[in-house]
Write a protein that holds these residues in place. Structure first.
Motif, PDB file in Angstrom:
ATOM      1  N   SER A   6      57.920 154.058  69.896  1.00  0.00           N
ATOM      2  CA  SER A   6      57.949 152.682  69.408  1.00  0.00           C
ATOM      3  C   SER A   6      59.145 152.421  68.500  1.00  0.00           C
ATOM      4  O   SER A   6      59.558 151.281  68.337  1.00  0.00           O
ATOM      5  CB  SER A   6      56.659 152.370  68.644  1.00  0.00           C
ATOM      6  OG  SER A   6      55.543 152.509  69.470  1.00  0.00           O
ATOM      7  N   ARG A 212      42.763 154.040  67.962  1.00  0.00           N
ATOM      8  CA  ARG A 212      43.599 152.876  68.258  1.00  0.00           C
ATOM      9  C   ARG A 212      44.335 153.078  69.580  1.00  0.00           C
ATOM     10  O   ARG A 212      44.617 154.208  69.977  1.00  0.00           O
ATOM     11  CB  ARG A 212      44.580 152.577  67.136  1.00  0.00           C
ATOM     12  CG  ARG A 212      45.574 153.673  66.818  1.00  0.00           C
ATOM     13  CD  ARG A 212      46.442 153.276  65.627  1.00  0.00           C
ATOM     14  NE  ARG A 212      45.646 153.021  64.426  1.00  0.00           N
ATOM     15  CZ  ARG A 212      46.169 152.570  63.295  1.00  0.00           C
ATOM     16  NH1 ARG A 212      47.454 152.323  63.195  1.00  0.00           N
ATOM     17  NH2 ARG A 212      45.393 152.363  62.241  1.00  0.00           N
ATOM     18  N   TYR A 214      47.127 153.297  72.511  1.00  0.00           N
ATOM     19  CA  TYR A 214      48.533 153.604  72.710  1.00  0.00           C
ATOM     20  C   TYR A 214      48.944 153.427  74.170  1.00  0.00           C
ATOM     21  O   TYR A 214      50.120 153.213  74.462  1.00  0.00           O
ATOM     22  CB  TYR A 214      48.847 155.050  72.294  1.00  0.00           C
ATOM     23  CG  TYR A 214      48.796 155.296  70.812  1.00  0.00           C
ATOM     24  CD1 TYR A 214      49.916 155.096  70.009  1.00  0.00           C
ATOM     25  CD2 TYR A 214      47.630 155.733  70.194  1.00  0.00           C
ATOM     26  CE1 TYR A 214      49.874 155.318  68.643  1.00  0.00           C
ATOM     27  CE2 TYR A 214      47.571 155.956  68.828  1.00  0.00           C
ATOM     28  CZ  TYR A 214      48.697 155.753  68.059  1.00  0.00           C
ATOM     29  OH  TYR A 214      48.645 155.975  66.701  1.00  0.00           O
ATOM     30  N   ASN A 219      50.908 147.902  75.471  1.00  0.00           N
ATOM     31  CA  ASN A 219      51.707 148.800  74.645  1.00  0.00           C
ATOM     32  C   ASN A 219      53.003 149.243  75.326  1.00  0.00           C
ATOM     33  O   ASN A 219      53.743 150.054  74.768  1.00  0.00           O
ATOM     34  CB  ASN A 219      50.889 150.046  74.274  1.00  0.00           C
ATOM     35  CG  ASN A 219      49.621 149.708  73.531  1.00  0.00           C
ATOM     36  OD1 ASN A 219      48.535 150.056  73.967  1.00  0.00           O
ATOM     37  ND2 ASN A 219      49.735 149.013  72.415  1.00  0.00           N
ATOM     38  N   GLY A 255      52.855 146.541  64.064  1.00  0.00           N
ATOM     39  CA  GLY A 255      52.816 146.109  65.456  1.00  0.00           C
ATOM     40  C   GLY A 255      53.481 144.769  65.699  1.00  0.00           C
ATOM     41  O   GLY A 255      54.274 144.272  64.884  1.00  0.00           O
ATOM     42  N   TRP A 285      48.339 139.081  67.943  1.00  0.00           N
ATOM     43  CA  TRP A 285      48.467 140.463  67.471  1.00  0.00           C
ATOM     44  C   TRP A 285      47.475 141.365  68.200  1.00  0.00           C
ATOM     45  O   TRP A 285      47.841 142.440  68.687  1.00  0.00           O
ATOM     46  CB  TRP A 285      48.238 140.530  65.958  1.00  0.00           C
ATOM     47  CG  TRP A 285      48.490 141.884  65.372  1.00  0.00           C
ATOM     48  CD1 TRP A 285      49.640 142.329  64.818  1.00  0.00           C
ATOM     49  CD2 TRP A 285      47.569 142.984  65.318  1.00  0.00           C
ATOM     50  NE1 TRP A 285      49.498 143.646  64.408  1.00  0.00           N
ATOM     51  CE2 TRP A 285      48.239 144.067  64.705  1.00  0.00           C
ATOM     52  CE3 TRP A 285      46.257 143.161  65.722  1.00  0.00           C
ATOM     53  CZ2 TRP A 285      47.632 145.308  64.495  1.00  0.00           C
ATOM     54  CZ3 TRP A 285      45.652 144.398  65.515  1.00  0.00           C
ATOM     55  CH2 TRP A 285      46.333 145.450  64.903  1.00  0.00           C
ATOM     56  N   GLN A 289      48.717 144.346  70.837  1.00  0.00           N
ATOM     57  CA  GLN A 289      48.428 145.750  70.516  1.00  0.00           C
ATOM     58  C   GLN A 289      47.491 146.359  71.559  1.00  0.00           C
ATOM     59  O   GLN A 289      47.169 147.541  71.487  1.00  0.00           O
ATOM     60  CB  GLN A 289      47.804 145.863  69.130  1.00  0.00           C
ATOM     61  CG  GLN A 289      48.815 146.138  68.023  1.00  0.00           C
ATOM     62  CD  GLN A 289      50.008 145.211  68.043  1.00  0.00           C
ATOM     63  OE1 GLN A 289      51.138 145.625  68.281  1.00  0.00           O
ATOM     64  NE2 GLN A 289      49.772 143.929  67.796  1.00  0.00           N
ATOM     65  N   TYR A 291      44.284 145.495  72.225  1.00  0.00           N
ATOM     66  CA  TYR A 291      42.855 145.510  71.923  1.00  0.00           C
ATOM     67  C   TYR A 291      42.068 144.560  72.826  1.00  0.00           C
ATOM     68  O   TYR A 291      40.893 144.796  73.110  1.00  0.00           O
ATOM     69  CB  TYR A 291      42.610 145.140  70.460  1.00  0.00           C
ATOM     70  CG  TYR A 291      42.980 146.250  69.496  1.00  0.00           C
ATOM     71  CD1 TYR A 291      42.178 147.387  69.386  1.00  0.00           C
ATOM     72  CD2 TYR A 291      44.119 146.171  68.713  1.00  0.00           C
ATOM     73  CE1 TYR A 291      42.513 148.401  68.512  1.00  0.00           C
ATOM     74  CE2 TYR A 291      44.460 147.194  67.832  1.00  0.00           C
ATOM     75  CZ  TYR A 291      43.651 148.303  67.739  1.00  0.00           C
ATOM     76  OH  TYR A 291      43.982 149.314  66.878  1.00  0.00           O
ATOM     77  N   THR A 367      46.802 144.176  60.194  1.00  0.00           N
ATOM     78  CA  THR A 367      46.728 142.916  60.930  1.00  0.00           C
ATOM     79  C   THR A 367      47.252 141.758  60.077  1.00  0.00           C
ATOM     80  O   THR A 367      47.216 141.824  58.852  1.00  0.00           O
ATOM     81  CB  THR A 367      45.271 142.619  61.322  1.00  0.00           C
ATOM     82  OG1 THR A 367      44.487 142.457  60.130  1.00  0.00           O
ATOM     83  CG2 THR A 367      44.669 143.746  62.143  1.00  0.00           C
ATOM     84  N   ARG A 437      40.831 146.114  62.223  1.00  0.00           N
ATOM     85  CA  ARG A 437      41.297 146.720  63.472  1.00  0.00           C
ATOM     86  C   ARG A 437      40.134 147.445  64.148  1.00  0.00           C
ATOM     87  O   ARG A 437      39.500 148.316  63.528  1.00  0.00           O
ATOM     88  CB  ARG A 437      42.419 147.711  63.164  1.00  0.00           C
ATOM     89  CG  ARG A 437      43.060 148.345  64.382  1.00  0.00           C
ATOM     90  CD  ARG A 437      43.918 149.525  63.971  1.00  0.00           C
ATOM     91  NE  ARG A 437      45.143 149.115  63.284  1.00  0.00           N
ATOM     92  CZ  ARG A 437      46.325 149.032  63.868  1.00  0.00           C
ATOM     93  NH1 ARG A 437      46.442 149.291  65.161  1.00  0.00           N
ATOM     94  NH2 ARG A 437      47.397 148.698  63.167  1.00  0.00           N
TER      95      ARG A 437
END
Length: 441
Positions: A6, A212, A214, A219, A255, A285, A289, A291, A367, A437
């Motif tokens: 990243s 979390r 990846y 991503n 992020g 966001w 990311q 989610y 966040t 998160r």
């Protein structure tokens, strides 16, 4: 999907190889096991081609052609297998130059932190050396299915300043081969929600935490030269200089997010939609990311969510009524399944004492934070805070902006910028919505 570090070093060069590989095979049976065998053999054939002497890599916008498996043969002859990867930049034609065929000076980036990317194209030689022979035709009558598809290869390797073209070619061929293996194991079209098992395997393989994401599609690394298709600005705060706070540290959003503000999406919400826009930035966001997969909600969808949870009457949908931090919390939970903490501040002058809570939030959750007070809402993206002196500054993303997506105007005019404690109305009460998160991969 291309996944890289990243935060590549500004001294590294990323080699990105793209190109279509033809995936063709003939099925003489509809038996599932036989079909799987044929598909596997076809993938193996493609992997063999990538490793064969017929594989060719061309560097885009340049005369450079490389045969990576033919003892790394390169044209023009001035370039050798031991040439450093970073020296290839001088052969790449830049936008400013005419197509004169001469090698060019390396294009200087406007930002010193920009990542250097060399784009390559993969192809397969079809012609073979040697004398030509007359074709032989044969005819067979048989019922079968012929399937043809194009595999969009797209993979990268990161090189250091000491890596040679020979080193890079070995890794590029390995990366192409590995991507073909992954394509066979993880077919396209399968939603992220059905790939948790595969993601767990990858987390274990790379020793990554399991709290979390990846390896979700969101991503995938975004190359600096490629614009975002939706037109929204991403992370405008990155061009800002951090403020100086004695003995203090800077705590920032983690992020990627999109900047949502008044008058976007052909929606005239000037004067009433600031909290909606802050909520959209927060939703972006969670989407970017990985989610959630659903798009950022519209004003109407936000209003309908509040009706669905019983917070508003049906007449609220389509209205121009304000919402606040409590409504933002309810919508995040209803639409995204995201929980939030609410921080109550009885008057704006007390916000200066909330540095510890905000700093801890950006360290642990990362966040964006929505803050509402009086008739205004803003998004807090970070704080510069000193635990010793209590001095604090806030990184504010202002949803009240009504102009176009001009990064320089937005940052020069303070629509995204660092603000002191006097930015807040000292006598108004404020509620802060701190989204949490999710613990998922």
């Amino acid at each position: 999907m291309v996944l890289v570090n990243s935060h590549p070093s500004s001294t590294d060069t990323i080699l990105r190889v793209k190109g279509p590989l033809e995936f063709k095979f003939q099925l003489n049976s509809t038996d599932a096991l036989l079909m799987h065998e044929v598909i596997s053999r076809t993938f193996e054939t493609l992997r063999s081609q990538v490793k064969s002497e017929s594989c060719v890599l061309t560097i885009c916008d340049s005369p450079v052609v490389i045969w990576p498996n033919k003892d790394v043969t390169i044209t023009p002859e001035e370039i050798t297998p031991n040439t450093l990867c970073e020296d290839v930049h001088q052969w790449i034609q830049t936008d400013e130059q005419e197509s004169s065929g001469k090698k060019s000076g390396r294009k200087k980036s406007k930002k010193s932190s920009a990542v250097n990317v060399i784009n390559l194209h993969v192809m397969m030689e079809v012609s073979k050396p040697g004398p030509l022979s007359a074709p032989i035709l044969s005819r067979t009558v048989q019922k079968s299915h012929f399937l043809s598809a194009t595999l969009p290869m797209d993979c990268v390797v990161s090189t250091s300043c000491s890596d040679t073209i020979r080193n890079a070619c070995e890794r590029l061929v390995e990366a192409l081969t590995r991507q073909l293996c992954e394509m066979e194991k993880y077919p396209a079209g399968v939603p992220d929600s059905q790939l948790e098992k595969q993601r767990k395997e990858l987390h274990q393989q790379f020793e990554l935490p399991d709290d979390r994401p990846y390896f979700r599609r969101a991503n995938a690394y975004h190359f600096p030269s490629e614009p975002y298709k939706d037109g929204y600005l991403r992370n405008p705060h990155l061009v800002l200089t951090h403020p100086t706070v004695d003995t203090g540290k800077v705590y920032l959003v983690q992020g990627i997010y999109s900047y949502h503000h008044y008058m976007q999406d052909r929606m005239d919400d000037n004067g009433w939609g600031c909290a909606y826009r802050s909520l959209q930035t927060i939703c972006s966001w969670f989407q970017q990311q990985g989610y959630v997969e659903q798009p950022v909600p519209t004003h109407r969808e936000i209003q309908q969510a509040l009706v669905d949870v019983g917070d508003k009457q049906a007449s609220f949908v389509g209205s121009r009524q304000w919402i606040g931090s409590i409504e933002v919390q309810a919508v995040l939970n209803q639409l995204l399944g995201v929980t939030s903490k609410i921080l109550f501040v009885s008057q704006g002058s007390e916000l200066a004492s909330k540095g510890r809570e905000l700093a801890n939030h950006f360290v642990t959750e990362g966040t964006p934070v929505m803050i509402g007070g009086g008739v205004l809402a803003h998004t807090i993206l970070g704080v510069a805070w000193s635990e010793t002196t209590g001095q604090i500054r806030y990184l504010i993303l202002d949803p009240h902006y009504t102009g176009g997506e001009d990064l320089q105007v937005i940052t020069d005019k303070g629509w995204c910028g660092w603000k002191g404690p006097d930015f807040w109305d000292q006598t108004a009460y404020y509620n802060l919505c701190l989204p949490q998160r999710p613990k998922s991969i």
